[in-house]
Design a protein around this motif. Structure first.
Motif, mmCIF file in Angstrom:
data_model
loop_
_atom_site.group_PDB
_atom_site.id
_atom_site.type_symbol
_atom_site.label_atom_id
_atom_site.label_comp_id
_atom_site.label_asym_id
_atom_site.label_seq_id
_atom_site.Cartn_x
_atom_site.Cartn_y
_atom_site.Cartn_z
ATOM 1 N N VAL A 89 0.849 -1.187 0.000
ATOM 2 C CA VAL A 89 0.000 0.000 0.000
ATOM 3 C C VAL A 89 0.887 1.240 0.000
ATOM 4 C CG1 VAL A 89 -1.927 -1.142 1.168
ATOM 5 C CG2 VAL A 89 -0.168 0.032 2.515
ATOM 6 N N LEU A 90 0.315 2.320 -0.475
ATOM 7 C CA LEU A 90 1.013 3.605 -0.509
ATOM 8 C C LEU A 90 0.393 4.522 0.540
ATOM 9 C CD1 LEU A 90 3.042 5.558 -1.895
ATOM 10 C CD2 LEU A 90 1.149 6.245 -3.393
ATOM 11 N N ALA A 91 1.220 5.008 1.456
ATOM 12 C CA ALA A 91 0.768 5.949 2.482
ATOM 13 C C ALA A 91 1.292 7.337 2.130
ATOM 14 C CB ALA A 91 1.263 5.521 3.857
ATOM 15 N N GLN A 92 0.377 8.281 2.001
ATOM 16 C CA GLN A 92 0.727 9.667 1.674
ATOM 17 C C GLN A 92 0.191 10.587 2.770
ATOM 18 O OE1 GLN A 92 -1.221 9.665 -2.288
ATOM 19 N NE2 GLN A 92 0.811 10.096 -3.126
ATOM 20 N N ILE A 93 1.023 11.524 3.162
ATOM 21 C CA ILE A 93 0.604 12.492 4.164
ATOM 22 C C ILE A 93 0.865 13.892 3.623
ATOM 23 C CG2 ILE A 93 2.821 12.395 5.385
ATOM 24 C CD1 ILE A 93 1.253 12.722 7.996
ATOM 25 N N THR A 94 -0.142 14.749 3.704
ATOM 26 C CA THR A 94 -0.043 16.103 3.142
ATOM 27 C C THR A 94 -0.465 17.138 4.179
ATOM 28 O OG1 THR A 94 -2.281 15.904 2.223
ATOM 29 C CG2 THR A 94 -0.436 15.353 0.765
ATOM 30 N N VAL A 95 0.075 18.333 4.050
ATOM 31 C CA VAL A 95 -0.256 19.457 4.926
ATOM 32 C C VAL A 95 -0.801 20.591 4.070
ATOM 33 C CG1 VAL A 95 0.610 21.127 6.607
ATOM 34 C CG2 VAL A 95 1.585 18.813 6.525
ATOM 35 N N HIS A 96 -1.986 21.086 4.425
ATOM 36 C CA HIS A 96 -2.632 22.159 3.671
ATOM 37 C C HIS A 96 -2.951 23.328 4.603
ATOM 38 C CE1 HIS A 96 -3.435 19.371 0.264
ATOM 39 N NE2 HIS A 96 -3.531 18.481 1.237
ATOM 40 N N GLY A 97 -2.766 24.530 4.114
ATOM 41 C CA GLY A 97 -3.156 25.709 4.867
ATOM 42 C C GLY A 97 -4.629 26.008 4.645
ATOM 43 N N ILE A 98 -5.372 26.285 5.727
ATOM 44 C CA ILE A 98 -6.804 26.564 5.619
ATOM 45 C C ILE A 98 -7.159 27.807 6.432
ATOM 46 C CG2 ILE A 98 -7.457 24.160 5.189
ATOM 47 C CD1 ILE A 98 -8.236 23.910 8.109
ATOM 48 N N GLY A 99 -8.346 28.353 6.140
ATOM 49 C CA GLY A 99 -8.865 29.485 6.908
ATOM 50 C C GLY A 99 -8.686 30.834 6.255
ATOM 51 N N ARG A 100 -7.790 30.921 5.251
ATOM 52 C CA ARG A 100 -7.580 32.182 4.534
ATOM 53 C C ARG A 100 -7.169 31.844 3.111
ATOM 54 N NH1 ARG A 100 -1.567 34.480 5.216
ATOM 55 N NH2 ARG A 100 -2.128 34.908 3.066
ATOM 56 N N ARG A 101 -7.180 32.820 2.250
ATOM 57 C CA ARG A 101 -6.823 32.595 0.856
ATOM 58 C C ARG A 101 -5.309 32.592 0.675
ATOM 59 N NH1 ARG A 101 -11.174 36.921 -1.703
ATOM 60 N NH2 ARG A 101 -13.063 35.715 -1.247
ATOM 61 N N PRO A 102 -4.777 31.725 -0.214
ATOM 62 C CA PRO A 102 -5.486 30.667 -0.938
ATOM 63 C C PRO A 102 -5.693 29.443 -0.053
ATOM 64 C CG PRO A 102 -3.166 30.665 -1.550
ATOM 65 C CD PRO A 102 -3.357 31.832 -0.615
ATOM 66 N N MET A 104 -6.431 25.599 1.153
ATOM 67 C CA MET A 104 -5.972 24.259 0.791
ATOM 68 C C MET A 104 -4.666 24.280 -0.004
ATOM 69 S SD MET A 104 -7.720 21.943 2.250
ATOM 70 C CE MET A 104 -7.360 20.431 1.338
ATOM 71 N N ALA A 105 -3.843 25.297 0.236
ATOM 72 C CA ALA A 105 -2.518 25.325 -0.398
ATOM 73 C C ALA A 105 -1.668 24.194 0.170
ATOM 74 C CB ALA A 105 -1.850 26.674 -0.139
ATOM 75 N N LEU A 106 -1.029 23.443 -0.705
ATOM 76 C CA LEU A 106 -0.179 22.335 -0.280
ATOM 77 C C LEU A 106 1.148 22.895 0.228
ATOM 78 C CD1 LEU A 106 0.337 19.280 -0.040
ATOM 79 C CD2 LEU A 106 1.217 19.353 -2.401
ATOM 80 N N LEU A 107 1.467 22.613 1.487
ATOM 81 C CA LEU A 107 2.654 23.180 2.117
ATOM 82 C C LEU A 107 3.749 22.152 2.373
ATOM 83 C CD1 LEU A 107 0.826 25.439 4.724
ATOM 84 C CD2 LEU A 107 1.629 26.080 2.449
ATOM 85 N N ALA A 108 3.382 20.892 2.521
ATOM 86 C CA ALA A 108 4.376 19.847 2.769
ATOM 87 C C ALA A 108 3.738 18.492 2.494
ATOM 88 C CB ALA A 108 4.879 19.907 4.211
ATOM 89 N N ASP A 131 6.325 10.566 9.300
ATOM 90 C CA ASP A 131 5.895 11.881 9.757
ATOM 91 C C ASP A 131 6.028 12.896 8.632
ATOM 92 O OD1 ASP A 131 8.551 12.841 9.546
ATOM 93 O OD2 ASP A 131 9.018 12.242 11.596
ATOM 94 N N VAL A 132 5.578 14.097 8.918
ATOM 95 C CA VAL A 132 5.727 15.222 7.996
ATOM 96 C C VAL A 132 6.014 16.460 8.828
ATOM 97 C CG1 VAL A 132 3.266 15.831 7.980
ATOM 98 C CG2 VAL A 132 4.707 16.418 6.008
ATOM 99 N N LYS A 133 6.864 17.348 8.303
ATOM 100 C CA LYS A 133 7.219 18.574 9.005
ATOM 101 C C LYS A 133 6.965 19.789 8.111
ATOM 102 C CE LYS A 133 10.914 16.750 11.994
ATOM 103 N NZ LYS A 133 12.343 16.925 12.402
ATOM 104 N N TRP A 134 6.632 20.897 8.757
ATOM 105 C CA TRP A 134 6.541 22.178 8.062
ATOM 106 C C TRP A 134 6.774 23.282 9.094
ATOM 107 C CZ3 TRP A 134 2.564 19.625 10.138
ATOM 108 C CH2 TRP A 134 1.555 20.324 10.780
#
Length: 679
Positions: A89-102, A104-108, A131-134
Motif C-alpha cells: 500500500v502507498l501511504a501519503q501524508i499532506t499538509v494544507h493551509g486553511i482558513g484564509r486565501r489561498p 488548501m494550499a499544499l505546504l508539505a 511523519d511530515v514537518k513544516w
C-alpha cells in the motif's frame, strides 16, 4: 458511508508540539522539567521555538496484525491480483493551509510504501516511522502562514488511482500559542479603581445611549415603513463570569439581588446626569433601567476560576499595572481593596501551590467563588437586532449590553464588586464563555408572527442552510474571532465534517489520546456530523419526487431536527447547539470566549443574528443547501462536498457574504471588531 475514517482510530495522526501542549502550561499545576507556569516550555517545543517547526506523526498503534487486516480489507476490496506476492500500500501524508486565501494550499508532503501482508494472527508487523514537518514561524516573512493547518493521511492500494477504497485520516492543527494569550487586562478583569478613566467611560456610554435613543425616536417619526422594510430577529445573551459572594452587609444574599441593587444605583447615577426639567430625558432613562431589570442572573456550576498558573499570571499583570500608575491613585494606597481584588483573582477550587504564592502577600485565599451568569430578557421582551443594519452597529440591543457591562457591572458609581471572566481552566478548556441564542421558531420572539407563516419545507430548508453554512465557516470563525484558550474547547467542540478528533474526557494536552475501534465510530455521541448528515439525507430523501406541498405542521422540521437524534449524534457540546430548538425555539451559538468588552460582545451578537438572517434566505440555498442535500448524486457525494466546502472556506469569503454592500447582515465595523489579528 465509511464511518471508520476517523482520527480516533489507528492509524492516528498526532501533532508535536500540539495546541494542547501549549495550553498545558497555563493549566497544569505540576512542575515540568523547566519549571512551573507559563513560558516554562519543555523539550517538545525546542524546534518550534527555534524556527516554528511543527511535526505530525502517524501512530500505527500496537496491534499491527489487526491493522494489516484493516489495510487489506480497505485497500484491496474488489481488487484481484493473484500474481502479486506482497500486498503493498502507498501511504501519503499532506499538509494544507486553511482558513484564509489561498485555501488548501499544499505546504508539505511525504509518502512511503508499506507491505501489508502477514502470515497469521500472531505475527508481528513493524510499521515504519512516518511523519511530515513544516514551519509556522511568525518571524520568517518568506513563509505563507495560516491560522490552521489540515493534515491528511491517505493509504491506498499502491498505484491505484481509485480512492473509493482506502483509509483516510484528518487532523486539524492549530499553531500552539506561545506566552500570554493576548487578552487585554480590561477584557478579563474589572474592579473599582483598577483602570484610569473608568468613570469617564461609563459617563460617555450613558450619554451616548441616551442621545441615540432620543435621535432614533425622532427619526422613527419621519420613516415611511412602506418604503423601508424593517426586519427584526430576537436573541438571548448569556455571559459567564466569576465574582466573590454577594454583599450580605448590604442585604444582598444572591447575585440577582446584587444586580438589582446595582441597576438601581446606576439609574440614580444616570438621572443625576439629566437636567431636572428634561422630562423626556428622565422618562427615557427610567425606561432604559426598567429594561435592565428584566435581565436575570443565574449560576453555572461548570464555571469556576482559572487554573492556578493562569491566576498567578493575571495577578502579576495586575500588580505590574498598579505599580506603573495606570490605576486610580486611591487603589494603590487601599490595602483592603487590593486584598479583596487578590481574593477574586487568586481564589478558586483548585488550590494554589505554595511555590506559586512566593511573591504574593500573606492572606487567606478562598477555595470557592461564585459563578453568576448574566442573561438577557426572555420573550416577549428579548433583545433583537434590526435589518437593514445601522452603520455603527448601535441599536437598542447594543445599548442594553453596553449599559449592563459599562453602566452597571463595571461602574464604580453602581457597583463595588469586582468581576472577572477567567480564561483557562485546570483541564485546559475555557474558563468562561458567551452563548447567544438566536430565534428560529419561537412565535413570541422576533420575527414573531412571521415564524408561524412559514411552510414546513421552507422552514426546514432555511435552517439547514444556516447549519451547513456554519459548518463550512466554523473553523474560520474559531481561528479568526476566538482567543486561543477556546480553539479546541470540548464544551463547544469544532464541527469537523471529517469526524471528531478528541473525546469529552480528555484534557486539552491529551486530545486524541483515546482510541476506539472502527466499528464504534458510527455510535460516537459527540460532534458526529457524519451520523447526523446521514439522518438528514435519509429524511429529505423521502420528500424527493413529491410535489412541493404543505405537509402536516412542522412534520418534516420535527423529523429532521429530532431531539433524540441530535443527542445521539452531535449533542449539545459543540459550537452550534441545536438541542435548544425543542426547549426555546432557538439555535445556540456557543463559540466565543467571555470578555468584559461590551463593544466586542455586541459585535458577536450582531454576527450570530446576522448569520441566521443571511443564510436562512432562499438566495443562499444554491451554495449552502442544494450541493449537500438534493443536488448531490448520493449521500456520500453530498458529505464529500461539505468536507470540501469546509476545507476551502476563508475569512475573506465570510466577510464578503456578511458585509455585502448591497445587503449587509451586520455592520462592517462589528466584523472588524471581532477579528483577532494573528496567524
Amino acid at each position: 458511508m465509511n464511518f471508520t475514517n476517523c482520527n480516533l482510530c489507528h492509524p492516528k495522526l498526532t501533532a508535536t508540539p500540539s495546541y494542547g501542549d501549549a495550553i498545558r502550561y497555563h493549566a497544569e499545576s505540576e512542575s515540568h522539567e523547566n519549571g512551573l507556569g507559563i513560558n516554562c516550555y519543555g523539550d517538545e517545543f525546542k524546534e518550534y521555538l527555534s524556527d516554528g517547526t511543527l511535526r505530525v506523526d502517524v501512530d500505527w498503534g500496537t496491534n499491527h496484525s489487526e491493522l494489516c487486516r484493516q489495510l487489506i480489507d480497505a485497500c484491496f476490496s474488489g481488487i484481484h491480483d493473484d500474481t502479486s506476492s506482497t500486498l503493498t500500500v502507498l501511504a501519503q501524508i499532506t499538509v494544507h493551509g486553511i482558513g484564509r486565501r489561498p485555501a488548501m494550499a499544499l505546504l508539505a508532503s511525504n509518502s512511503i510504501q508499506i507491505d501489508a501482508s502477514f502470515q497469521n494472527d500472531n505475527s508481528t508487523k513493524i510499521f515504519p516511522t512516518f511523519d511530515v514537518k513544516w514551519r509556522h514561524d511568525i518571524n520568517d516573512e518568506s513563509l505563507q502562514l495560516y491560522p490552521e493547518y489540515l493534515v491528511r493521511l491517505q493509504i491506498t492500494h499502491h498505484g491505484s488511482i481509485n480512492h473509493d477504497h482506502d483509509i483516510t485520516r484528518h487532523l486539524h492543527v492549530a499553531p500552539p500559542p506561545i506566552g500570554r494569550l493576548g487578552f487585554r487586562l480590561s477584557d478579563v478583569i474589572w474592579s473599582p479603581g483598577l483602570f484610569q478613566g473608568d468613570q469617564a467611560h461609563s459617563n460617555e456610554i450613558a450619554d451616548s445611549v441616551l442621545l441615540r435613543r432620543t435621535t432614533d425616536e425622532n427619526k422613527d417619526k419621519d420613516v415611511d415603513d412602506s418604503v423601508v422594510e424593517i426586519r427584526r430577529r430576537g436573541f438571548g445573551l448569556e455571559l459567564e463570569t466569576v465574582q466573590l459572594p454577594p454583599d450580605a452587609e448590604n442585604d444582598c444574599f444572591t447575585h440577582q439581588q446584587q444586580y438589582v441593587q446595582s441597576v438601581e444605583r446606576a439609574r440614580k447615577w444616570h438621572l443625576n446626569r439629566v437636567s431636572d426639567d428634561d422630562d423626556d430625558g428622565i422618562k427615557r432613562v427610567n425606561e432604559l433601567y426598567d429594561e435592565l431589570l428584566l435581565w436575570n442572573v443565574s449560576h453555572d456550576l461548570y464555571v469556576e476560576n482559572a487554573a492556578p498558573p493562569t491566576r498567578l499570571d493575571l495577578y502579576q499583570q495586575i500588580m505590574a499595572h498598579i505599580k506603573s500608575n495606570q490605576c486610580d491613585p486611591e487603589l494603590s494606597n487601599d490595602a483592603e481593596a487590593i486584598r479583596t481584588l487578590n481574593e477574586l483573582v487568586l481564589g478558586g477550587r483548585v488550590e494554589m501551590l505554595a511555590a506559586l504564592l512566593d511573591d504574593v502577600p500573606k492572606q487567606k485565599i478562598p477555595t470557592s467563588q461564585a459563578s453568576p451568569e448574566y442573561k438577557s430578557p426572555l420573550p416577549p421582551h428579548e433583545l433583537y437586532h434590526t435589518f437593514p443594519t445601522p452603520l455603527d452597529g448601535h441599536d437598542d440591543a447594543s445599548d442594553s449590553i453596553r449599559l449592563v457591562l459599562d453602566g452597571v457591572l463595571k461602574n464604580a458609581a453602581a457597583s463595588s464588586r469586582g468581576v472577572a471572566v477567567p480564561t483557562v481552566s485546570d483541564i485546559g478548556q475555557s474558563g468562561t464563555s458567551i452563548h447567544v441564542h438566536v430565534n428560529i421558531t419561537n412565535p413570541t420572539a422576533w420575527p414573531r408572527e412571521t415564524v408561524t407563516q412559514r411552510g414546513d419545507i421552507e422552514a426546514t430548508s432555511s435552517l439547514l442552510s444556516v447549519i451547513f453554512a456554519w459548518i463550512c465557516f466554523d473553523r474560520v470563525i474559531g481561528c479568526h474571532f476566538n482567543m486561543p484558550n477556546v480553539w479546541r474547547d470540548r464544551s463547544f467542540a469544532p464541527m469537523y465534517v471529517t469526524g471528531p478528533e478528541f473525546s469529552w474526557n480528555e484534557v486539552s494536552w491529551r486530545h486524541g489520546s483515546s482510541t476506539i475501534k472502527p466499528e464504534q465510530v458510527k455510535h460516537v455521541k459527540l460532534n458526529n456530523l457524519q451520523a447526523w448528515f446521514e439522518h438528514v439525507h435519509s429524511c429529505l430523501k423521502s420528500t424527493r419526487g413529491e410535489e412541493k406541498k404543505e405537509q402536516d405542521p412542522a412534520s418534516l422540521f420535527e423529523v429532521v431536527f429530532d431531539n433524540e437524534v441530535l443527542i445521539n449524534t452531535i449533542s449539545r457540546w459543540n459550537s452550534l447547539n441545536l438541542l435548544s430548538l425543542k426547549q426555546y425555539g432557538t439555535i445556540e451559538f456557543r463559540r466565543m470566549h467571555a470578555t468584559l468588552d461590551s463593544d466586542f460582545v455586541s459585535a458577536w451578537t450582531w454576527f450570530c443574528v446576522g448569520f441566521v438572517e443571511k443564510f436562512s434566505q432562499a438566495s443562499m440555498f444554491d451554495k449552502y443547501l442544494y450541493p449537500f442535500v438534493g443536488g448531490a448524486a448520493s449521500m456520500e457525494a453530498g458529505l464529500q462536498r461539505l468536507v470540501n466546502a469546509q476545507n476551502n472556506a476563508t475569512i475573506e469569503d465570510l466577510y464578503e457574504i456578511m458585509c455585502n454592500e448591497d445587503d449587509p447582515s451586520m455592520p462592517p465595523s462589528a466584523f472588524d471588531k471581532l477579528i483577532c489579528n494573528r496567524c
